[in-house]
Design an enzyme around this catalytic site. Structure first.
Site, mmCIF file in Angstrom:
data_model
loop_
_atom_site.group_PDB
_atom_site.id
_atom_site.type_symbol
_atom_site.label_atom_id
_atom_site.label_comp_id
_atom_site.label_asym_id
_atom_site.label_seq_id
_atom_site.Cartn_x
_atom_site.Cartn_y
_atom_site.Cartn_z
ATOM 1 N N HIS A 23 0.861 -1.196 0.000
ATOM 2 C CA HIS A 23 0.000 0.000 0.000
ATOM 3 C C HIS A 23 0.894 1.242 0.000
ATOM 4 C CE1 HIS A 23 -3.861 -2.024 1.805
ATOM 5 N NE2 HIS A 23 -3.789 -2.164 0.500
ATOM 6 N N HIS A 80 -11.230 -10.580 -5.830
ATOM 7 C CA HIS A 80 -11.010 -9.201 -5.341
ATOM 8 C C HIS A 80 -10.057 -8.553 -6.328
ATOM 9 C CE1 HIS A 80 -9.797 -5.872 -2.875
ATOM 10 N NE2 HIS A 80 -8.751 -6.444 -2.308
ATOM 11 N N GLU A 82 -8.194 -5.506 -6.204
ATOM 12 C CA GLU A 82 -7.107 -4.595 -5.884
ATOM 13 C C GLU A 82 -5.897 -5.028 -6.722
ATOM 14 O OE1 GLU A 82 -6.473 -4.143 -1.669
ATOM 15 O OE2 GLU A 82 -5.201 -2.376 -1.944
ATOM 16 N N ASP A 84 -2.854 -5.775 -6.310
ATOM 17 C CA ASP A 84 -1.981 -6.897 -5.939
ATOM 18 C C ASP A 84 -2.541 -8.235 -6.427
ATOM 19 O OD1 ASP A 84 -3.943 -6.241 -4.007
ATOM 20 O OD2 ASP A 84 -2.935 -7.393 -2.453
ATOM 21 N N HIS A 146 -11.532 -7.325 1.364
ATOM 22 C CA HIS A 146 -11.155 -6.080 1.996
ATOM 23 C C HIS A 146 -11.715 -4.835 1.290
ATOM 24 C CE1 HIS A 146 -7.408 -3.431 1.068
ATOM 25 N NE2 HIS A 146 -7.912 -2.920 2.159
ATOM 26 N N ASP A 168 -8.141 -11.816 0.619
ATOM 27 C CA ASP A 168 -7.383 -11.157 1.704
ATOM 28 C C ASP A 168 -7.722 -11.737 3.083
ATOM 29 O OD1 ASP A 168 -6.020 -9.436 0.021
ATOM 30 O OD2 ASP A 168 -7.407 -7.769 0.315
ATOM 31 N N TYR A 196 -1.777 -8.016 10.107
ATOM 32 C CA TYR A 196 -2.618 -7.802 8.921
ATOM 33 C C TYR A 196 -4.036 -7.426 9.349
ATOM 34 C CZ TYR A 196 -4.336 -8.679 4.161
ATOM 35 O OH TYR A 196 -4.890 -8.544 2.908
ATOM 36 N N HIS A 229 -2.790 -14.126 0.299
ATOM 37 C CA HIS A 229 -1.463 -13.738 0.791
ATOM 38 C C HIS A 229 -1.026 -14.747 1.855
ATOM 39 C CE1 HIS A 229 -1.676 -9.741 -1.023
ATOM 40 N NE2 HIS A 229 -2.833 -9.521 -0.433
HETATM 41 FE FE1 FEO Z 1 -7.073 -5.967 -0.776
HETATM 42 FE FE2 FEO Z 1 -4.513 -8.166 -1.173
HETATM 43 O O1 FEO Z 1 -5.684 -6.807 -1.691
#
Ligand code: FEO
Length: 400
Positions: A23, A80, A82, A84, A146, A168, A196, A229
């Protein structure tokens, strides 16, 4: 390179050993991270689930191509979007432009907003299914875990192959070549999972609790939780679920955290005397001190997350408080910690004012203020330090 994780599923992600911030510079990743992508091969259809972060897009697609003909991919599931997880999608879609992308309606909006492509989107809702022959995928919307687009995918692959792909949720920024929870240092992983949660998900705790109860109410077996992750929860899925339920419920340990910054060590001397007082009054309480200008901000947030009470200290400078406390307060305000008590302290030369201002800011963060605070002039002498110790004892009693 891909690694088989169950009869029908291969991990096809990227382990990022180099990552030290996420981030932007907002989140420290001392243990690296991974972007977990999965290839699910059913009897009739093959699905790719999620991709990896943008800098690894070519590596990701090239690795896939080494192992398979990309035209074997019948569908892509994006839990998701995002960057990443979706960063490698444009590179992949150049090769297979017509393959349908299963995602929530919000997911489509985000993908369109990020990449400005008119891909073959298929919007799904909770309960919708994708049948791969001998494997069935069921989608479960999980907004704000997330981002608003997030969904989980539950896979029923038959005997002992019930996998919850949680993106996430239940993840950790943790790089390892050993994918499973029984092949890593679990204490280290749990620490990263808590960090996290504290720094990314705490704000969404009510949604976390609700989603876990929704999944438990489905009354389906879960043999493995596979986040996007870090490690996969194969031996201990119930451990991370029960931890999440605890963390989402205004989590606290018997800990008081003192966060301060200091110019000429007067506020530091006060912090240490206050800590002494807390220890005298309540020896069973863990007391931790952090200089916010020197300590990692995400580690401080994790310690605040664990605490029943916090003390913030700063000398007065330019009629306000020191810069580093401003960042800590802004982060704490955003994360909306619940049921935590607080007070402020600090030294000053003439006007004073930092304690009053810190107290107001703590209130804005949602902390319960249990003391008017302690402001002291110039360098504290023995009498002043005794007073700070007494302040610590009184704070410990009120925080009990
Ligand atoms: Fe909310 Fe791992 O992205």
């Amino acid at each position: 390179m891909k690694k088989q994780i169950s009869d029908h599923v291969w991990w096809t992600g990227k382990t990022d050993w180099e990552l030290n911030h996420f981030h932007g510079q907002e989140y420290s990743t001392d243990k690296g991270s991974s972007y977990n992508s999965y290839l699910i091969k059913g009897k009739d259809k093959t699905v790719l689930m999620d991709t990896v972060w943008l800098p690894y897009d070519k590596e990701f697609v090239n690795n896939l191509k080494k192992d398979m003909d990309l035209n074997e991919i019948d569908a892509i599931v994006m839990n998701h979007n995002e960057i990443d997880h979706s960063g490698a999608l444009p590179e992949l879609m150049q090769q297979i432009p017509n393959v349908p992308i299963y995602c929530t309606k919000k997911g489509e909006e985000i993908l369109r907003g990020h990449y400005h492509q008119d891909w073959n989107f298929v919007n799904v809702k909770t309960g919708d299914q994708l049948d791969l022959g001998d494997v069935k995928l069921t989608f479960i919307e999980a907004p704000m875990l997330h981002w608003p687009d997030t969904m989980f995918t539950y896979m029923d692959g038959g005997e002992k192959e019930h996998i919850l792909f949680s993106n996430d949720g239940f993840g950790q920024h943790y790089a390892t070549e050993n994918l499973f929870d029984d092949k890593v240092d679990l204490d280290e992983v749990m620490h990263e999972a808590m960090k996290y949660y504290a720094n990314i998900l705490n704000l969404y705790s009510s949604q976390v609790t609700k989603k876990i109860h929704d999944i438990l109410a489905m009354n389906v077996p879960v043999d493995m939780i596979a986040p996007s992750h870090g490690i996969l929860w194969k031996k201990y899925p119930e451990k991370i679920i029960s931890k999440y339920l605890e963390w989402a419920d205004a989590y606290q340990e018997n800990q008081i955290t003192i966060v301060y910054d200091t110019m000429w060590n007067s506020t530091r001397a006060m912090a240490e005397a206050i800590a002494d007082g807390i220890r005298q009054e309540s020896p069973e309480t863990t007391v931790k001190l952090f200089n916010s200008s020197k300590e990692d901000k995400n580690d401080i947030m994790t310690e605040i997350f664990k605490s029943k009470a916090v003390l913030l200290g700063s000398p007065t400078i330019n009629y306000g408080f020191l810069f580093s406390l401003g960042g800590i307060l802004e982060m704490a305000k955003g994360l909306r910690f619940k049921k935590k008590k607080a007070a402020a302290f600090g030294s000053c030369g003439w006007s004073g004012g930092s304690v009053k201002q810190l107290t107001e800011k703590l209130k804005e963060c949602g902390f319960e203020i249990i003391s008017d605070g302690l402001e002291m002039k110039w360098v504290p002498d023995q009498k002043a330090l005794d007073e700070a110790r007494e302040f610590g004892r009184a704070f410990a009693r009120k925080a009990a």
